[in-house]
Write an enzyme that holds these catalytic residues in place. Structure first.
Site, PDB file in Angstrom:
ATOM      1  N   GLY A  97     -15.527  -4.042   4.709  1.00 20.61           N
ATOM      2  CA  GLY A  97     -16.459  -3.092   4.120  1.00 20.61           C
ATOM      3  C   GLY A  97     -16.276  -1.736   4.764  1.00 20.61           C
ATOM      4  O   GLY A  97     -17.019  -1.358   5.661  1.00 20.61           O
ATOM      5  N   THR A 148     -11.458  -5.284  -5.665  1.00 19.54           N
ATOM      6  CA  THR A 148     -11.836  -4.943  -4.297  1.00 19.54           C
ATOM      7  C   THR A 148     -12.937  -5.877  -3.843  1.00 19.54           C
ATOM      8  O   THR A 148     -13.967  -5.991  -4.506  1.00 19.54           O
ATOM      9  CB  THR A 148     -12.315  -3.491  -4.160  1.00 19.54           C
ATOM     10  OG1 THR A 148     -12.969  -3.323  -2.906  1.00 19.54           O
ATOM     11  CG2 THR A 148     -13.272  -3.105  -5.267  1.00 19.54           C
ATOM     12  N   ARG A 167       0.844  -1.187   0.000  1.00 27.49           N
ATOM     13  CA  ARG A 167       0.000   0.000   0.000  1.00 27.49           C
ATOM     14  C   ARG A 167       0.884   1.243   0.000  1.00 27.49           C
ATOM     15  O   ARG A 167       2.054   1.196   0.358  1.00 27.49           O
ATOM     16  CB  ARG A 167      -0.916   0.018   1.227  1.00 27.49           C
ATOM     17  CG  ARG A 167      -1.928  -1.119   1.285  1.00 27.49           C
ATOM     18  CD  ARG A 167      -2.820  -0.961   2.499  1.00 27.49           C
ATOM     19  NE  ARG A 167      -3.755  -2.051   2.663  1.00 27.49           N
ATOM     20  CZ  ARG A 167      -4.949  -2.124   2.098  1.00 27.49           C
ATOM     21  NH1 ARG A 167      -5.350  -1.149   1.276  1.00 27.49           N
ATOM     22  NH2 ARG A 167      -5.745  -3.146   2.309  1.00 27.49           N
ATOM     23  N   GLY A 168       0.277   2.345  -0.363  1.00 26.57           N
ATOM     24  CA  GLY A 168       1.011   3.603  -0.260  1.00 26.57           C
ATOM     25  C   GLY A 168       1.347   4.208  -1.606  1.00 26.57           C
ATOM     26  O   GLY A 168       1.517   3.499  -2.605  1.00 26.57           O
ATOM     27  N   ASP A 195     -14.736  -5.327  -1.453  1.00 35.05           N
ATOM     28  CA  ASP A 195     -15.840  -4.490  -0.976  1.00 35.05           C
ATOM     29  C   ASP A 195     -16.872  -4.240  -2.077  1.00 35.05           C
ATOM     30  O   ASP A 195     -17.967  -3.747  -1.797  1.00 35.05           O
ATOM     31  CB  ASP A 195     -15.322  -3.148  -0.472  1.00 35.05           C
ATOM     32  CG  ASP A 195     -14.580  -3.264   0.853  1.00 35.05           C
ATOM     33  OD1 ASP A 195     -14.655  -4.346   1.469  1.00 35.05           O
ATOM     34  OD2 ASP A 195     -13.938  -2.293   1.259  1.00 35.05           O
ATOM     35  N   ARG A 252     -10.327 -12.741   2.595  1.00 38.07           N
ATOM     36  CA  ARG A 252      -9.666 -12.152   1.428  1.00 38.07           C
ATOM     37  C   ARG A 252      -8.484 -12.968   0.915  1.00 38.07           C
ATOM     38  O   ARG A 252      -7.953 -12.681  -0.161  1.00 38.07           O
ATOM     39  CB  ARG A 252      -9.196 -10.738   1.764  1.00 38.07           C
ATOM     40  CG  ARG A 252      -7.983 -10.636   2.648  1.00 38.07           C
ATOM     41  CD  ARG A 252      -7.635  -9.185   2.915  1.00 38.07           C
ATOM     42  NE  ARG A 252      -6.284  -9.034   3.415  1.00 38.07           N
ATOM     43  CZ  ARG A 252      -5.675  -7.865   3.624  1.00 38.07           C
ATOM     44  NH1 ARG A 252      -6.340  -6.762   3.380  1.00 38.07           N
ATOM     45  NH2 ARG A 252      -4.448  -7.805   4.069  1.00 38.07           N
TER      46      ARG A 252
END
Length: 434
Positions: free
Chosen positions: A249, A203, A149-150, A205, A359
């Site tokens: 979520g 994703t 990430r980032g 989500d 996940r």
């Protein structure tokens, strides 16, 4: 010969004279349908038959007869970013096989650990990908390339693409990743380079706009259903048993809604899109006490982004730039236990957080197929010179979507529409907990 027109009229037994008991669900008017007004178009494509073609439409995905890049001289890069999702390895495998076996592209690189892999100072050496190296990748969860990430420096990433003569970059990730891809496209255009950037939305989500669903979602909520079933078993096996399940979520409650509908044994679903309160006659705690008195057990499913207004949270952000949320699962666990302890009522609460299990599992058969078709569509688009776009499915058809169109905002559960009303009908929870 012109085919006979389809007769789509549905017979009716007669006039409807009684008001539905579903008139109000969730504190708003139920989304009733009118046979005359609410109809779905038979064709999903524009046809030259007199229909109005001024309606906005998406370019359909698929192979083009003429292509922009010469496969023998083309270099491809693949990067996976953000959190894990079922199907990442399926997408990688699909891209590699389509590039190598169908188009004859021999130079395919996988950039390791997300956008860090495109910044040379991190020292993540790209890996060469061939059909033989991805042959069994779809049988494993996670991503064989690693992820991170980032934000990274856009200029450094485009420098790497230039140094390695990468012509096509496939970016697999969610909202933040796609914003990064859009920035890469702008830098490429600024430098006057001819490089294609194509996104594949990821994703669990399910919150990417203008998509029927994102890959991995079906697998994720299927795994979540197992956690809900375990919570039900625990709850029904104890006096005043409560099964509390926290699902992923942050801003969209799709996994919580679908897991509750599939599990069919959930009493309360709490999602970010629908505010609720704990205290008071209509609050969650009193509603839970009523449910326990009536049935002896209860199951609560809560999305991680729900109820944030109830907690004192910091204004800090994570590496992806998202606000750090409070842990609603542990917060509810403590508040529920304290509520019943204060009233000297026995309660047996079992808390389950299956986030990383959900996940990290391999994609199921339905997502296997979906990922394969997304990968094929992405390669067809890129080799034809399409850029600044992502591939997805809209109304059952695979389409090309401009990156700039989907990165501004998220897809969310609409509390006035049928999905949330289906949840309210399945759970029987109070329409408003305030």
């Amino acid at each position: 010969m012109t085919p006979a027109p389809l007769d789509t009229a549905i017979p009716s037994l007669g006039p409807c004279l009684f008001h539905s008991p579903l008139h109000r669900i969730g504190g708003v008017e139920a989304p009733f349908k009118s046979g005359a007004r609410d109809r779905i178009l038979y064709h999903s494509h524009l046809l030259e038959d007199g229909r109005d073609v001024s309606t906005p439409s998406f370019e359909e995905a698929g192979a083009r007869e003429m292509i922009y890049f010469d496969p023998a001289k083309t270099t491809v890069g693949i990067v996976t970013c953000g959190g894990l999702s079922p199907g990442l390895n399926d997408i990688i495998r699909g891209i590699v096989n389509q590039c190598a076996l169908q188009y004859g592209i021999n130079r395919i690189y996988g950039f390791r650990y997300g956008y860090e892999g495109l910044v040379q100072r991190y020292g993540h050496t790209p890996v060469v990908l061939r059909p033989s190296s991805v042959e069994q990748a779809h049988n494993f969860g996670g991503t064989m390339l690693g992820s991170s990430r980032g934000q990274q420096d856009i200029g450094d990433m485009v420098d790497t693409l230039e140094d390695m003569n990468v012509d096509i970059l496939f970016v697999i990730g969610g909202d933040g990743t796609l914003r990064g891809a859009a920035a890469i496209v702008k830098e490429i255009e600024k430098r006057g380079l001819k490089k294609a950037v194509v996104g594949i939305p990821k994703t669990i989500d399910n919150d990417i706009r203008y998509l029927d669903k994102s890959f991995g979602f079906e697998t994720a909520f299927a795994a979540a259903v197992q956690a809900v079933k375990c919570a039900y078993t625990e709850a029904t096996g104890a006096v005043n048993g409560v099964g509390l399940v926290k699902l992923m979520g942050r801003d969209s409650g799709f996994i919580a809604c679908y897991a509750a509908l599939a599990g069919s044994n959930v009493d309360f679903v709490l999602i970010p899109e629908v505010p609720f309160e704990l205290e008071g006659e209509g609050g969650l705690l009193e509603s839970l006490r009523y449910r326990l008195n009536k049935r002896g057990s209860s199951v609560i499913v809560v999305a991680e982004g729900a109820g944030q207004h109830l907690m004192q949270t910091s204004n800090t952000t994570d590496a992806s730039g998202n606000q750090r949320y409070g842990d609603i699962g542990h917060f509810l666990k403590d508040r529920i236990n304290a509520f019943f302890k204060q009233r000297r009522t026995e309660v047996n609460l079992k808390y389950i957080d299956p986030s990383y299990i959900v996940r990290s599992v391999p994609a199921n058969a339905a997502d296997n197929v979906y990922c394969s078709r997304l990968a094929q569509s992405a390669v067809h688009a890129a080799i034809a010179g399409k850029t600044g776009m992502l591939v997805g499915r809209w109304h059952g058809s695979f389409v090309h979507l401009p990156l700039e169109m989907v990165i501004h905002g998220r897809r969310k559960v609409d509390p006035t529409q049928e999905l949330w009303h289906s949840v309210l009908q399945a759970t029987g929870q109070p329409p408003v907990m305030r």
